[in-house]
Scaffold this active site. Structure first.
Site, PDB file in Angstrom:
ATOM      1  N   HIS A 368       0.804  -1.221   0.000  1.00  0.00           N
ATOM      2  CA  HIS A 368       0.000   0.000   0.000  1.00  0.00           C
ATOM      3  C   HIS A 368       0.837   1.270   0.000  1.00  0.00           C
ATOM      4  CE1 HIS A 368      -4.117  -1.551   0.585  1.00  0.00           C
ATOM      5  NE2 HIS A 368      -3.559  -2.510   1.312  1.00  0.00           N
ATOM      6  N   LYS A 559      -7.980  14.079   4.866  1.00  0.00           N
ATOM      7  CA  LYS A 559      -7.170  12.868   4.803  1.00  0.00           C
ATOM      8  C   LYS A 559      -6.074  13.010   5.844  1.00  0.00           C
ATOM      9  CE  LYS A 559      -6.516  13.736   0.512  1.00  0.00           C
ATOM     10  NZ  LYS A 559      -6.483  12.811  -0.600  1.00  0.00           N
ATOM     11  N   LYS A 565       0.958  14.327   0.837  1.00  0.00           N
ATOM     12  CA  LYS A 565      -0.430  14.631   0.470  1.00  0.00           C
ATOM     13  C   LYS A 565      -0.641  16.122   0.218  1.00  0.00           C
ATOM     14  CE  LYS A 565      -2.251  10.582   2.912  1.00  0.00           C
ATOM     15  NZ  LYS A 565      -2.886   9.846   1.798  1.00  0.00           N
ATOM     16  N   THR A 667      -8.550   6.448  -1.561  1.00  0.00           N
ATOM     17  CA  THR A 667      -9.950   5.999  -1.623  1.00  0.00           C
ATOM     18  C   THR A 667     -10.907   7.161  -1.390  1.00  0.00           C
ATOM     19  OG1 THR A 667      -9.785   5.328   0.711  1.00  0.00           O
ATOM     20  CG2 THR A 667      -9.534   3.607  -0.952  1.00  0.00           C
TER      21      THR A 667
END
Length: 829
Positions: A368, A559, A565, A667
């Site tokens: 992942h 998130k 990010k 996701t």
């Protein structure tokens, strides 16, 4: 049939009714008798618990039948091992999947309660940090909805993901004791308790072929089962969570001698294993606890599966690999490779080749992350001390691996060094991802780009050795929670247009495409979005005191807080808009409400400083009446599943701005798309596949791609980029000049330095101009309400590929070798 059933004490096919009368009666019985509550005053917390028990009664009927069918049919079973399961609330998910909503609403009305009010009494089961745990929850939902025999295995953390508060603009962590009031959804299964070994030492048997693990400090693993219902198909699977307990309650001798603390020391040490989710491993104690958690999960779960096998098949393991698969959700459970070898050899008498033949045929590994630092390594010294028998096995696996590599590439000692399970050095480390790679028959990434980069970069050597092991399984999310449940207004609007088959076959949403030409359909779509936005307005005001303008563009980034990010890039754009308004360009700025949320790891100083920056910028904006008419920024504290269920349906613009080549999949991006949000994003993770599905005209693309990021970093000069861009220069001038920290001089110096750092691997400065331009395109598009609505509909219509049902069907058919009943469309039957 049991003796009790034979004697006629209960019906052989007992099933509590789902009609309004049976539901009302069941609710009353649990409230008044199970919980012994009076009828004069209705206490919401007890009503919730009574309702949960009522729903659980109905789940248990199907749960027992599902497990009976799996056993009778001797099906191949999958064990999904994950240190995280971010399940959120269970009540309304179960109510919806069992089709009980109408009857339950009627029963609750008699108590003056709504289903929504009752649901609010349930605490989030925060057994995860973010996307990994939420993905695991979606996968379990899809497995049950597809009637696949999959059991989730995890840890029953007493304290889940910390509760985040913002004090003085900074993140403060508080314990999240989610089990304080109990959990009506779980069932303790003491009869399946397992014993997990730690520490001690090993001794070879006289023949030299076997080893004994002696003088261990054992811990009991006590299982708690949670039902996982499929969507209206009578299938209920299991999530089994392990709680650690001492083998003895306490040392009675120590207690009698007056040494009470010492008498309970063993009990406390054992229970610490499952006390807190993912401890901060910056300290040596944190590292030990995290390793103990990982081995505890792997050992208890494998013992559980082996015990069931022996009960049903005896000691004949010839067909074990054909009937079992262990899916390792990321690197965390990779101890399972060595532990299964230990159990098969030490507990069941196999030789190495027989045990390895089984292990290597039933382990499958999902990676992942593309961040090398996130691939776990454990000190050989620590591992040998805590798990000496596993260390022996890992050495043997490594020796055989290096022999295979030397035969394939004779004399290539550098390759052997790179691929060894043991990274040599002053403090040798075990590369746990490599252990998972060696022991698994399947290795998959979670988005097309992610898998491509695994094969060409992170795991290049391994792909050259075993190319057939590698495959891609792009992530997905369950539409039942992330559209139907969280956005009921849109759910009903879609149902009226195309029916409800999309709930089990999300590709059906393609049929919404032509509806963009129907003005009435589009107008109702917009009305539903505005109602969802008003709900978020109320939530934000309740959480922060800030009131968004419902007519403004809702620009959202929620998130985990991490440099890759790039919440920082988002803040830089907000400062740019702030600067424009200050300079008199307010009339040219589309009114925008920016919402940022997420938790930073307690030990991640830079992530916590980014949260501080967001809050300081928000405070400066809020203090300026001219600016806040056109621009608002808020950091919503304690982001969690239930918050996302409100945020997601209300979002206009979804921020998916990670540095290309760093995000494995994502996701949240899929959830927003499914609910009709537009995406502003880079060519990273699943963004690429989302763009392919919806088309560039319905996606605000910006930034360098993964290859360009690599090239830019070779000669990166962010200060030159800043100096060449007047807008960027003004933003940095405000930031570096202390405009947002006038009373806290110097606190953002590390952030400013990181932006200007020639070695900034996130290349924030390189993407600033492209990002600002894409934001301007998004703002312009939002001003045409009709066109924006059509783009919103197209995003939802194109989201069918991103159902976790599709992902799980691919796992089942291509990795687990389990047939699916001609696809997702059969799940409802």
């Amino acid at each position: 049939m049991t003796d009790i059933e034979n004697n006629g004490l209960i019906p052989a096919a007992y099933c509590p009714g789902n009609d309004p009368h049976s539901i009302a009666q069941g609710l009353y019985q649990h409230y008044a008798y199970t919980l012994a509550q009076g009828e004069d005053a209705h206490i919401p917390s007890y009503l919730y618990e009574a309702l949960a028990l009522l729903v659980r009664d109905r789940l248990v009927v199907h749960w027992k039948e599902t497990q009976r069918r799996y056993k009778a049919d001797d099906v191949k079973r999958v064990s999904y091992l994950s240190l995280e399961f971010l399940m959120g609330r269970s009540l309304t998910n179960a109510v919806y999947n069992l089709d009980l909503e109408e009857s339950i609403r009627a029963a609750l009305a008699g108590y003056g309660m709504s289903l929504e009010d009752t649901e609010d009494e349930e605490k989030d089961a925060g057994l995860g940090n973010g996307g990994l745990g939420r993905l695991a929850a979606c996968f379990l939902d899809s497995c049950a909805s597809l009637k696949l025999p999959v059991t989730g295995y995890g840890i029953r953390y007493e304290y889940g993901m910390f509760r985040q508060a913002i004090e003085g603009g900074e993140q403060v962590e508080y314990p999240d004791h989610w089990l304080r009031d109990g959990n009506p959804w779980e069932m303790e299964r003491a009869e399946d308790t397992r014993r997990v070994k730690f520490y001690g030492h090993t001794e070879s048997e006289h023949d030299g072929k076997a080893s004994r693990w002696l003088n261990t400090h054992d811990v009991l693993a006590l299982p708690y089962d949670i039902p996982v219902p499929g969507y209206r198909n009578n299938c209920v699977n299991t999530l089994r969570l392990w709680k650690a307990a001492a083998t003895e309650e306490f040392d009675l001798g120590e207690f009698n001698a007056g040494s009470y603390p010492e008498s309970v020391e063993a009990k406390n040490e054992a229970e610490h294993i499952t006390m807190v989710l993912y401890p901060n491993d910056a300290s040596e104690n944190g590292k030990q606890l995290r390793l103990r958690q990982q081995y505890f999960l792997a050992s208890a779960s494998l013992q559980d599966v082996l015990a069931r096998w022996v009960e049903e098949h005896g000691e004949d393991f010839s067909n074990f690999a054909a009937k079992n698969c262990f899916q390792l959700n990321d690197t965390h459970p990779s101890c399972a490779v060595a532990e299964l070898m230990r159990l098969l050899m030490d507990e069941h008498g196999m030789d190495w080749n027989e045990a390895w033949g089984i292990t290597s045929q039933c382990m499958a590994y999902t990676n992942h992350t593309l961040l090398p630092e996130a691939l776990e390594r454990w000190s050989v010294k620590l591992f040998s001390h805590m798990l000496p028998r596993l260390m022996e096995i890992i050495y043997e696996i490594n020796g055989r691996l290096l022999t295979e590599i030397s035969q394939r590439w004779p004399g290539d000692y550098e390759r052997q060094r790179r691929m060894s399970l043991i990274e040599e050095g002053h403090d040798p480390q075990i590369r746990m991802a490599y252990l998972a790679l060696v022991g698994s028959f399947s290795v998959n990434g979670v988005a097309a780009l992610h898998t491509k980069l695994l094969k060409s970069d992170l795991f290049k050597d391994w792909y050259e050795l075993w190319p057939d092991k590698f495959n891609n399984k792009t992530n997905g999310v369950t539409q039942r929670r992330w559209l139907a449940h969280c956005n009921p207004g849109l759910r009903e609007h879609i149902n009226r247009a195309i029916g409800d088959d999309w709930l089990i076959d999300l590709e059906q949403l393609e049929r919404l495409g032509p509806m963009v030409e129907d003005p009435a359909f589009c107008e109702q779509w917009h009305t539903i979005k505005q109602a969802n936005k008003q709900r978020l307005v109320d939530f934000v005001q309740q959480e922060t005191g800030v009131r968004f303008d419902v007519e403004s563009m809702f620009d959202v980034q929620v998130k985990r807080i991490h440099e890759y990010k790039r919440q920082l890039l988002n803040v830089l754009h907000v400062i740019h808009l702030y600067d424009r308004i200050l300079r008199g360009e307010g009339d040219q700025v589309q009114p925008r409400s920016v919402l940022i949320g997420g938790k930073a790891a307690p030990g991640y100083a830079m992530a916590k400083m980014i949260i501080k920056l967001v809050n300081n910028v928000a405070s400066v904006i809020d203090a300026n009446p001219v600016v806040k008419e056109r621009l608002q920024l808020v950091f919503v504290p304690n982001y969690r599943v239930t918050a996302m269920e409100i945020i997601c349906p209300a979002t206009d613009l979804s921020e998916q701005v990670s540095t290309a080549g760093k995000e494995a999949s994502g996701t949240g991006n899929m959830k927003f798309m499914m609910n009709g949000a537009m995406t502003i994003g880079t060519l990273d993770g699943a963004n690429i596949e989302m763009l392919e599905q919806v088309g560039e005209e319905n996606f605000f693309l910006f930034g360098l791609d993964a290859d360009a990021v690599v090239e830019v970093r070779k000669d990166y000069d962010p200060s030159a980029i800043i100096d060449a861009d007047a807008d960027f220069k003004r933003v940095m001038s405000l930031l570096e000049g202390g405009h947002f920290n006038a009373s806290e001089p110097g606190i953002f110096d590390t952030i400013c330095c990181s932006i200007r750092d020639r070695h900034d691997q996130w290349v924030t400065a390189a993407d600033f101009r492209s990002y600002v331009d894409a934001q301007a395109r998004a703002a312009g598009a939002y001003q045409d309400r009709q066109q924006w609505t059509r783009m919103s509909i197209r995003n939802t219509a194109a989201s069918g590929f991103f159902s976790s049902d599709r992902t799980i069907q691919q796992y089942a058919e291509e990795i687990w070798d389990i047939p699916v009943e001609t696809g997702a469309s059969k799940a409802k039957e």
